[in-house]
Design a protein around this motif. Structure first.
Motif, PDB file in Angstrom:
ATOM      1  N   UNK A  43      22.595  47.579  77.613  1.00  0.00           N
ATOM      2  CA  UNK A  43      22.522  48.551  76.520  1.00  0.00           C
ATOM      3  C   UNK A  43      22.189  47.878  75.204  1.00  0.00           C
ATOM      4  N   UNK A  44      20.914  47.553  75.055  1.00  0.00           N
ATOM      5  CA  UNK A  44      20.374  47.059  73.793  1.00  0.00           C
ATOM      6  C   UNK A  44      19.082  47.818  73.515  1.00  0.00           C
ATOM      7  N   UNK A  45      18.675  47.859  72.270  1.00  0.00           N
ATOM      8  CA  UNK A  45      17.419  48.504  71.920  1.00  0.00           C
ATOM      9  C   UNK A  45      17.384  49.978  72.294  1.00  0.00           C
ATOM     10  N   UNK A  46      16.306  50.369  72.985  1.00  0.00           N
ATOM     11  CA  UNK A  46      16.128  51.767  73.357  1.00  0.00           C
ATOM     12  C   UNK A  46      17.193  52.237  74.343  1.00  0.00           C
ATOM     13  N   UNK A  47      17.632  51.366  75.243  1.00  0.00           N
ATOM     14  CA  UNK A  47      18.687  51.751  76.196  1.00  0.00           C
ATOM     15  C   UNK A  47      19.971  52.145  75.474  1.00  0.00           C
ATOM     16  N   UNK A  48      20.284  51.429  74.416  1.00  0.00           N
ATOM     17  CA  UNK A  48      21.483  51.733  73.631  1.00  0.00           C
ATOM     18  C   UNK A  48      21.337  53.085  72.935  1.00  0.00           C
ATOM     19  N   UNK A  49      20.150  53.338  72.365  1.00  0.00           N
ATOM     20  CA  UNK A  49      19.909  54.612  71.703  1.00  0.00           C
ATOM     21  C   UNK A  49      19.923  55.767  72.696  1.00  0.00           C
ATOM     22  N   UNK A  50      19.342  55.555  73.886  1.00  0.00           N
ATOM     23  CA  UNK A  50      19.327  56.607  74.907  1.00  0.00           C
ATOM     24  C   UNK A  50      20.727  56.928  75.408  1.00  0.00           C
TER      25      UNK A  50
END
Length: 301
Positions: free
Chosen positions: A37-44
């Protein structure tokens, strides 16, 4: 580990983070979907948890958290060299204690180990009324304490609850566990006749603790266990052991059991509950004609 810590000590309602996949109760080393969960995965992940709400405050780094911070009402970047101040104890929900001194504390004499545990943040709750120690001067045989098996520390906390050290029979524990144990430990040979003779001699010397399940279990039930002990004495006191662990589990069914005490004491607030049940009535013992297996079904049921 992180989720339990944040919920217990910071009052977090929900924790989103990278999850490790498991197979049959064992960690595989692979990361579960949707990945780290970093970058886009974290936002998603944040959008999935709160589809109609924008978080009030976001805190992240300038390299990977821009998509996440853009979703928050307020976003703050962690500087390259932040000045960190420790959170004061009055701002935490519970006191936190992280140190390895507890391993030294459990090696204290049993007369003071209860107070050592209390000072080190380990709580011991005793329920029921334990029997008095055996009087060898009048030829009284020792009491056999039959315990449920949670960790290798069960006999130590039993001795703590009694306020006196009692010997314990062990099942293939590591040499390290025997070295750091503050009580006498005697290994079983797995030979039924030899073990029966040894247990009888130990009971002649005094009280004895045994965990007949043969391995530790953290589930709320008993495992199948040997009935040999029921054939050796009619002085039997069942003891229910319950341990409280939040972040680390000091219970090893297979593997190096010598690590059990380390993992148990690594918990922020470890606790043990020792409940002395009623002594087994004479008419339900093998000396009155009852079969050992019948005792197991009657008493444990």
């Amino acid at each position: 580990m992180v989720e339990a810590f944040l919920k217990d000590f910071f009052g977090a309602d929900l924790v989103l983070g990278t999850e490790i996949s498991t197979y049959k109760g064992r960690a595989t080393g692979f990361v579960r979907s949707p990945g780290v969960l970093v970058g886009k995965n974290k936002a998603n992940a944040l959008h999935k948890a709160f589809p109609n709400t924008r978080p009030e405050i976001g805190l992240g780094d300038r390299h990977t958290d821009i998509p996440f911070l853009s979703m928050c009402q307020e976003g703050y970047l962690v500087p390259p060299k932040p000045e960190v101040r420790a959170v004061t104890g009055d701002k935490l929900l519970k006191p936190i204690i992280f140190h390895d001194g507890r391993l030294q504390g459990h090696s204290c004499p049993c007369l003071v180990v209860y107070y050592a545990f209390w000072a080190l943040g380990v709580r011991v709750t005793v329920k029921g009324t334990p029997p008095p120690p055996a009087k060898k001067s009048i030829g009284q045989s020792g009491v056999l304490f039959v315990c449920s098996h949670r960790t290798l520390l069960d006999p130590i906390f039993l001795s703590t609850a009694l306020g006196r050290p009692i010997a314990a029979v062990t099942y293939s524990v590591s040499r390290l566990s025997e070295i750091i144990s503050p009580i006498k430990t005697v290994r079983l040979s797995r030979d039924r006749a030899a073990d029966a003779s040894m247990i009888k001699k130990l009971l002649e010397e005094g009280d004895l603790a045994i965990c007949p399940e043969g391995t530790t279990c953290r589930e709320p039930f008993l495992l199948r266990f040997s009935a040999l002990f029921a054939e050796l004495t009619d002085q039997i006191v069942p003891v229910a052991m319950v341990n409280r662990m939040s972040m680390f589990h000091g219970t090893t069914a297979r593997g190096w059991k010598g690590m059990d005490p380390f993992y148990f004491f690594m918990n922020p607030s470890p606790a043990y509950e020792v409940t002395f049940l009623s002594k087994l009535p004479q008419e339900l013992t093998c000396s009155s004609g009852k079969l050992a297996m019948r005792w197991l079904i009657t008493y444990s049921g």
